[in-house]
Design a protein around this motif. Structure first.
Motif, PDB file in Angstrom:
ATOM      1  N   SER A 245      34.021  28.135   8.073  1.00  0.00           N
ATOM      2  CA  SER A 245      32.828  28.874   7.773  1.00  0.00           C
ATOM      3  C   SER A 245      32.197  29.467   8.850  1.00  0.00           C
ATOM      4  O   SER A 245      32.123  29.090  10.067  1.00  0.00           O
ATOM      5  CB  SER A 245      32.270  28.154   6.537  1.00  0.00           C
ATOM      6  N   PRO A 246      31.305  30.444   8.629  1.00  0.00           N
ATOM      7  CA  PRO A 246      30.504  31.020   9.477  1.00  0.00           C
ATOM      8  C   PRO A 246      29.644  30.101  10.127  1.00  0.00           C
ATOM      9  O   PRO A 246      29.556  29.933  11.630  1.00  0.00           O
ATOM     10  CB  PRO A 246      29.549  32.020   8.883  1.00  0.00           C
ATOM     11  N   ILE A 247      28.885  28.968   9.535  1.00  0.00           N
ATOM     12  CA  ILE A 247      28.127  28.135  10.229  1.00  0.00           C
ATOM     13  C   ILE A 247      29.088  26.974  10.697  1.00  0.00           C
ATOM     14  O   ILE A 247      28.539  26.574  11.920  1.00  0.00           O
ATOM     15  CB  ILE A 247      27.114  27.416   8.897  1.00  0.00           C
ATOM     16  N   GLN A 248      30.037  26.742  10.352  1.00  0.00           N
ATOM     17  CA  GLN A 248      31.216  25.686  11.185  1.00  0.00           C
ATOM     18  C   GLN A 248      31.602  26.231  12.508  1.00  0.00           C
ATOM     19  O   GLN A 248      31.510  25.681  13.660  1.00  0.00           O
ATOM     20  CB  GLN A 248      32.563  25.401  10.082  1.00  0.00           C
ATOM     21  N   ARG A 249      31.585  27.621  12.504  1.00  0.00           N
ATOM     22  CA  ARG A 249      31.965  28.203  13.602  1.00  0.00           C
ATOM     23  C   ARG A 249      30.892  28.423  14.783  1.00  0.00           C
ATOM     24  O   ARG A 249      31.086  28.090  15.832  1.00  0.00           O
ATOM     25  CB  ARG A 249      32.348  29.777  13.595  1.00  0.00           C
ATOM     26  N   LEU A 250      29.741  28.718  14.173  1.00  0.00           N
ATOM     27  CA  LEU A 250      28.636  28.556  15.187  1.00  0.00           C
ATOM     28  C   LEU A 250      28.393  27.071  15.516  1.00  0.00           C
ATOM     29  O   LEU A 250      27.994  26.872  16.843  1.00  0.00           O
ATOM     30  CB  LEU A 250      27.261  29.082  14.278  1.00  0.00           C
ATOM     31  N   ARG A 251      28.654  26.040  14.898  1.00  0.00           N
ATOM     32  CA  ARG A 251      28.396  24.711  15.278  1.00  0.00           C
ATOM     33  C   ARG A 251      29.316  24.645  16.313  1.00  0.00           C
ATOM     34  O   ARG A 251      29.117  23.797  17.556  1.00  0.00           O
ATOM     35  CB  ARG A 251      28.437  23.929  14.216  1.00  0.00           C
ATOM     36  N   LYS A 252      30.680  24.845  16.243  1.00  0.00           N
ATOM     37  CA  LYS A 252      31.729  24.522  16.800  1.00  0.00           C
ATOM     38  C   LYS A 252      31.336  24.930  18.127  1.00  0.00           C
ATOM     39  O   LYS A 252      31.889  24.309  19.545  1.00  0.00           O
ATOM     40  CB  LYS A 252      33.010  25.102  16.272  1.00  0.00           C
ATOM     41  N   TYR A 253      30.878  26.311  18.558  1.00  0.00           N
ATOM     42  CA  TYR A 253      30.625  27.030  19.678  1.00  0.00           C
ATOM     43  C   TYR A 253      29.374  26.469  20.233  1.00  0.00           C
ATOM     44  O   TYR A 253      28.871  27.205  21.151  1.00  0.00           O
ATOM     45  CB  TYR A 253      30.984  28.348  19.588  1.00  0.00           C
ATOM     46  N   LYS A 254      28.427  25.667  19.696  1.00  0.00           N
ATOM     47  CA  LYS A 254      27.334  25.207  20.125  1.00  0.00           C
ATOM     48  C   LYS A 254      26.055  26.473  20.211  1.00  0.00           C
ATOM     49  O   LYS A 254      25.486  26.492  21.235  1.00  0.00           O
ATOM     50  CB  LYS A 254      27.263  24.661  21.312  1.00  0.00           C
TER      51      LYS A 254
END
Length: 445
Positions: A245-254
């Motif tokens: 999801s969008p938030i998961q991607r932002l979290r993955k890339y810090k």
């Protein structure tokens, strides 16, 4: 009307004191760009002789003074979009993007960008907005586009936080150019009145490679400014392309931090909210745009109290007061009691103050020795205004009123509905010429 001393008499002054607004009647004395003195006075004496003011004073005649309005998500590049001849379907969110906004941002040139910035500045000041967070896109004019915005906004009195909307929708090379424009602006063009964020469009138009590059340059002391879950398609396409999801991607890339603005959030999940709360990012909501695009509106009851809420217009207009009133009405429509809706607006008001200070630590609270930035609403309270009933006056009075006068950095730049020291009509004439050019370009697309 730049004077060494600016004296405004007979106003209801509404300073921010701790987590309250405590109104009182009095005068403000500005010396240079600072509030030198705030002088309380007796309202009943004013009523006996409302025309009595000192020499060279400006009479507010019992109107209300507050801190400036802030727009936390604007699209200045959209300002010339009114009345364009769109010849393709706008029947869903993706078609609205492809057949309108992405056509516009692919044809904007330097002169149209300047015209858009001038128009946004004029509209903003008329609505008491003198602090503006913009999310810019001009995909055919990327390099130095932010410096064009800065020049226009600063000349007209706006303090801004600018970013370029990085996206892969036009290829990896232009995505890299977008990142570089953000970085170049941060390194070379920021100053006391202009700050920078790292602009990203939305998850569904951003590759993993671009997000990885964004991560590398976010080590500086700034945050991202990105659309998140505005429409269900953002979540669906992100998962289709990346399984995240969008938030998961932002979290993955810090990419989440406490200086970041996530915009819209209409379709965020409970787990998404928990991740946002974990990293202390803020959520900018844009109710007018959400309803206009028919993507739904955020369910305020689902948003954790710990998440800071900000208000933006998404480029639809500059009337941030109108958008704030929409939030109040939407929350009431969602079943909030009056007290709960007032509490929501109060929370947003103070969340916004706390966030803007992360970029402008001298954002004022209407106190002595502070920077002199404030607005006078064309609202004269018909009943007593106190700490206890301020929010009722705010929602049903101020937010329904125009801005009468704007003082920015100690200078009266807008007075009784007229600009000082700029020729508004001449600027509007120049804007029209660029709008006509855009009109004819879009007609052929």
């Amino acid at each position: 009307m730049k004077t060494q001393k600016l004296i405004i008499e007979n106003a209801w002054i509404c300073p921010v004191i701790a987590e309250d607004i405590i109104p009182f009647f009095g005068d403000i004395i500005v010396d240079g760009n600072r509030i030198q003195k705030i002088r309380p006075k007796n309202f009943s004496l004013y009523q006996k002789n409302p025309n009595k003011v000192g020499k060279n004073s400006f009479n507010a005649f019992g109107k209300v003074i507050t801190i400036p309005n802030v727009n936390f998500h604007d699209h200045i590049y959209s300002r010339l979009a009114k009345g364009l001849p769109v010849n393709h379907p706008l029947n869903d969110f993706q078609n609205i993007l492809k057949n309108l906004w992405w056509k516009i941002d692919n044809v904007l040139d330097e002169d149209m960008i300047i015209a858009s910035a001038n128009y946004a500045a004029i509209e903003s000041i008329k609505n008491g907005v003198t602090y503006l967070f913009d999310h810019h896109s001009s995909q055919d004019k990327i390099e130095n586009s932010l410096s064009l915005l800065k020049t226009s906004l600063k000349e007209l009195g706006i303090r801004s936080v600018l970013c370029f909307e990085t996206t892969d929708r036009n290829g990896a090379q232009k995505a890299l150019q977008g990142l570089n424009e953000n970085l170049n602006f941060f390194d070379n063009f920021t100053d006391d009145d202009t700050k920078a964020m790292l602009g990203l469009h939305a998850s569904f138009t951003l590759s993993d490679e671009t997000l990885l590059e964004a991560k590398k340059i976010l080590s500086k002391n700034w945050g991202i400014h990105i659309h998140v879950a505005e429409d269900e398609s953002d979540i669906k396409l992100s998962k289709d392309f990346t399984n995240l999801s969008p938030i998961q991607r932002l979290r993955k890339y810090k990419l989440l931090n406490d200086k970041s603005i996530l915009v819209h959030g209409v379709h965020l999940t409970k787990n998404d909210f928990l991740r946002i709360e974990e990293f202390e990012s803020s959520l900018a909501i844009c109710p007018d745009s959400n309803m206009n695009n028919s993507v739904g509106v955020i369910d305020f009851d689902r948003v954790p109290n710990a998440i800071s809420l900000l208000i933006g217009t998404d480029g639809m207009h500059s009337n941030i007061a109108k958008s704030l009133k929409q939030v109040f009405l939407i929350s009431r429509n969602q079943g909030f009691s009056f007290n709960e809706s007032f509490s929501l607006i109060k929370k947003i008001y103070f969340d916004q103050i706390n966030f803007v200070k992360k970029y402008f630590d001298d954002y004022p609270s209407l106190s002595e020795n502070e920077r002199a930035d404030f607005v006078i609403w064309d609202y004269t309270p018909p009943t007593p205004i106190t700490k206890e009933n301020f929010w009722s006056h705010f929602i049903y009075g101020m937010l329904e009123s125009k801005i009468s006068t704007v003082v920015q950095n100690g200078e009266m730049i807008y007075c009784d509905g007229k600009f000082i020291n700029i020729d508004e009509q001449s600027i509007l004439n120049d804007i029209y010429l660029e709008g006509e050019k855009l009109f004819n370009l879009i007609k052929t697309k």
